[in-house]
Design a protein around this motif. Sequence first.
Motif, PDB file in Angstrom:
ATOM      1  N   GLU A 112      40.906  37.142  55.884  1.00 52.81           N
ATOM      2  CA  GLU A 112      40.648  36.079  54.898  1.00 52.81           C
ATOM      3  C   GLU A 112      41.160  36.533  53.545  1.00 52.81           C
ATOM      4  OE1 GLU A 112      36.751  34.336  52.676  1.00 52.81           O
ATOM      5  OE2 GLU A 112      36.516  34.840  54.783  1.00 52.81           O
ATOM      6  N   GLY A 113      41.729  35.615  52.782  1.00 54.32           N
ATOM      7  CA  GLY A 113      42.205  35.983  51.448  1.00 54.32           C
ATOM      8  C   GLY A 113      43.015  34.880  50.804  1.00 54.32           C
ATOM      9  N   MET A 114      43.818  35.300  49.843  1.00 57.13           N
ATOM     10  CA  MET A 114      44.595  34.354  49.045  1.00 57.13           C
ATOM     11  C   MET A 114      46.079  34.677  49.233  1.00 57.13           C
ATOM     12  SD  MET A 114      43.806  33.472  45.113  1.00 57.13           S
ATOM     13  CE  MET A 114      44.035  35.098  44.473  1.00 57.13           C
ATOM     14  N   ILE A 115      46.881  33.649  49.494  1.00 59.92           N
ATOM     15  CA  ILE A 115      48.322  33.872  49.660  1.00 59.92           C
ATOM     16  C   ILE A 115      48.910  34.290  48.313  1.00 59.92           C
ATOM     17  CG2 ILE A 115      50.551  32.800  50.221  1.00 59.92           C
ATOM     18  CD1 ILE A 115      48.845  33.182  52.688  1.00 59.92           C
ATOM     19  N   ARG A 116      49.507  35.467  48.306  1.00 60.53           N
ATOM     20  CA  ARG A 116      50.067  35.981  47.045  1.00 60.53           C
ATOM     21  C   ARG A 116      51.501  35.521  46.875  1.00 60.53           C
ATOM     22  NH1 ARG A 116      50.961  42.144  45.745  1.00 60.53           N
ATOM     23  NH2 ARG A 116      51.799  41.962  43.662  1.00 60.53           N
ATOM     24  N   ARG A 117      52.259  35.603  47.949  1.00 58.49           N
ATOM     25  CA  ARG A 117      53.634  35.092  47.883  1.00 58.49           C
ATOM     26  C   ARG A 117      54.119  34.727  49.273  1.00 58.49           C
ATOM     27  NH1 ARG A 117      56.313  40.803  46.194  1.00 58.49           N
ATOM     28  NH2 ARG A 117      54.951  40.490  44.430  1.00 58.49           N
ATOM     29  N   ALA A 118      55.118  33.878  49.298  1.00 61.65           N
ATOM     30  CA  ALA A 118      55.707  33.449  50.577  1.00 61.65           C
ATOM     31  C   ALA A 118      57.204  33.274  50.366  1.00 61.65           C
ATOM     32  CB  ALA A 118      55.074  32.132  51.028  1.00 61.65           C
TER      33      ALA A 118
END
Length: 700
Positions: A112-118
Motif C-alpha cells: 500500500e502506498g502512493m504512486i511517486r512516478r510512472a
Amino acid sequence: MAVADEKWHKKLKDFLKRYYQDEVLELANNYPDKRSLVVNYDNLEIYDRAIASDLIEDPETVILALEMALKDTDLPLAKGFDNVHVRVVNIPNRIPIRELRSKHLSKFIAVEGMIRRATEVRPRITKAAFKCMRCDTITYVEQPGTKLDEPYSGCENENCGKRGPFKLMAEQSEFIDSQKGQIQESPESLKGGSNPESIEINFTDDMTGLVSPGDRVIINGILRSVQRPLREGKSTYYDLVLEANSIERLDKEFDELDITAEEEDQIIKLSKDPHIYDRIVSSIAPTIYGNDHVKKALMYQLFSGVVKTFPDGSRVRGDIHIILVGDPGVAKSQLLRYIIRLSPRGVFASGKSASASGLTAAAVRDELGDGRWTIEGGALVMADMGIAAVDEMDKMRDEDKSALHEAMEQQTISIAKAGIIATLKSRCSLLGAANPVYGRFNRFESLADQIDMPPALLSRFDLIFVLLDIPESRMDSKIAGHILQTHYAGELIQQKNNISASHITQEMIDAQLITINPDIAPDLLRKYIAYARRNIYPVMDEDARSHLIDFYTSLRKQGEGKNTPVPVTARQLEALVRLAEASARVRLSNRVTMDDAIRTTDITMECLKNVGIDPSTGQLDADIIASGISKSQRDKIGIIKDIIRTISERTPGGKASRKEVFAEAEKSNISQEEMEVTLNKMRQKGEILEPDVDHLKLIH
C-alpha cells in the motif's frame, strides 16, 4: 499443484461458474477491449481454502491455472479467450514496503502506498523473430528479460546452422504494453525521522496507464528479484521489483469514505441538533482555547462550497482558501496540523522547506526507464480533492509564492519544463499561515506592509484572519487555566502508561479530559463532512441572494465618491457565495437560507475590519489587499510627486531639496512620519532617487 491436474482444473472451472458467471459473460461480450476478470480472494478462500493458500505461496501456478480454466469456459458465443488475465484483489498478505524481505520473493503480496512516478506506456518485445541473413529462415526466441536475446544455438535451418548474422523482424515479433512505476510509503504511515521507502513496479498489458503520480493505491502482485548491473561481472545484490497483478484504489477523497447505515443514521441525527455549528467548532482543535471565529471559518473550509461546471466547459471553484496571519505563539501551526488530520487527503508543507517544484510539480530524470524526463507531483497535486496546509508562507522565496497563483484560482498546475508541457489537477483548499515581517503585528500599519507576500496572492484568499496576541487579564487567566489543564491531563496519561506502580486511575484522567475531548469524535466528524460533500448540493433562496447582493453593493457604494477607495472586489462576492453554501452543508440542508447568508456576511465583515481598513482614513479599501497600497497612500504619492516635480523644475540640476519637499507636504496635511513611509514606498518601486542626503529626484 500441477496445472495439468484434471481435478484442480475442474474445481477452478466450477469456481468461476459458481461465483463469476455473469462477469465471464460480460468479459466475453467486451473481449478483446476488456481482457481481465477480477476475482475476490475472499470468494476463493470460501470455495477452497487449499487453493487460496496455494495462491499466496505459489501464485504463478495458481494464476496460470485460473487463466486456463477461464479460457476453457463454455461460452454461448462462438468466441475464444486467447489473451485473458485473472486479476486477484483483496489479498490478506499485505506487507509494508519497508518490511519486504527475501522470504517474500515469488510470493503473492499486497503493498500500500502512493504512486511517486510512472513512465510512459511502451511496447516490450516478448517473442522476437530473427531472420537469418544467409538463408532467410525465421527463428523465434522468447524474451523473458530486459536484454534482447539472439538465437544462441544458431539458425534453425539444418542445412545452414550458422550463428548469424541475424536481423530482427519487428512486424513478425510479439509485443506487449509495458510500464514501470514506483510506489512509496504514504506520508502518514511514516515514523518520525525516517525517509519514505519505495519499490519499483512492472505493469503489463491492460494494467498499463491506470495510475498517475499522487494516486493512493494497493498493488497486488508477485515479488521478483532483479540482479543489479555492474560494469565488471555480475553483482551478488538484487533489487526488489513487484510484478503487478491488480490495482485497488484507496480512499482518495472525502467522496469515497465508507459510511455504514448505522453511521448515516448518527450523521442525520447530529444534523438536526440546533447547536450543530457550536458542536463542530468545539470539535476542531479542542486543546486550543478560543479563536472561535477562526475555527468557524475552518469548519466552512472543511465542508467547502459547491463546484460549478458549466456547459461551455468553464469551472468555478468551490474550495475555500484561508490564511492566518498573526503574532508568534497564537497556535497557528497547531490549527493547521489539526485540520490536516481531519481531512482524509491532507498534505502539510512548511515555508523554507517547500520549493516551487515541491509544491506544484517537478520535472525529474526518470531512473526507471531510459533516463527520460518525467513529471513528479508536488504537495498541491498530492492534496487533490483535500486540503493543503502551508505553514510559514512568508518565509517562502518569491518565485515559490508565484507558483501558487494558478493553483489557487484555476486549480490546475501547468508545467512547461524539460520539453514536457502538461496540466495537472490541484482541486484542493489552501490553508496558509504567516508571521508579520517585524515579528509582531502593528495595528496601525496596513496588512500588505507587514506580510512579505505579493498582494496578488493575498487577494486570492477568501478569508484573511489577523490573530493578535493582546494582553488582557481575564482572557489570559482562562487561556492559562486551559493550557495547564491540558498539560496536567497529559502528565497523568504518561505516568499511568509508563509507571506500573502509579496510583492514577482512568477516572482521574477522564475528569481532566472533559474540556479537551472533542464533542464529536474525529472519525465521525470526518464521515459527517464526507456525507455532506457527497450528498448535499444547496441552492440559494431568493432572500439569501438579495442579502448577499445588498451587503456587497452597500460596501461598493462607499467607493462611489470621487476620492473614495474601492472597498471590496467581485472576488469577495464569490467568496460570500462559497461560504454560504458551506454553511448550508454544515446542517445537511439543500437550501441556503437567510441565516446562512447572515453568518457569511458576519464572518466576512470581521475579516474585512481586520484586514481591509486603511489605517490613515478608517475606510474599507480593497486595494490594500489587491495592490499593497491604499487609495490614500496612492493620493499622497501623487501629491508628493507633484511637489518634487515643481521644486525640481525651478532648481538647477533638477534636484529638489528634502527640506523644501517636507515643508510643502506639511501644507497638504501630510505629516513627517507619513512622508517618510511614502518616500520609502516610492524608493522601493524605483520612482525616486536620492543623489545625496539632502536632495530628492524623480525618475521619469
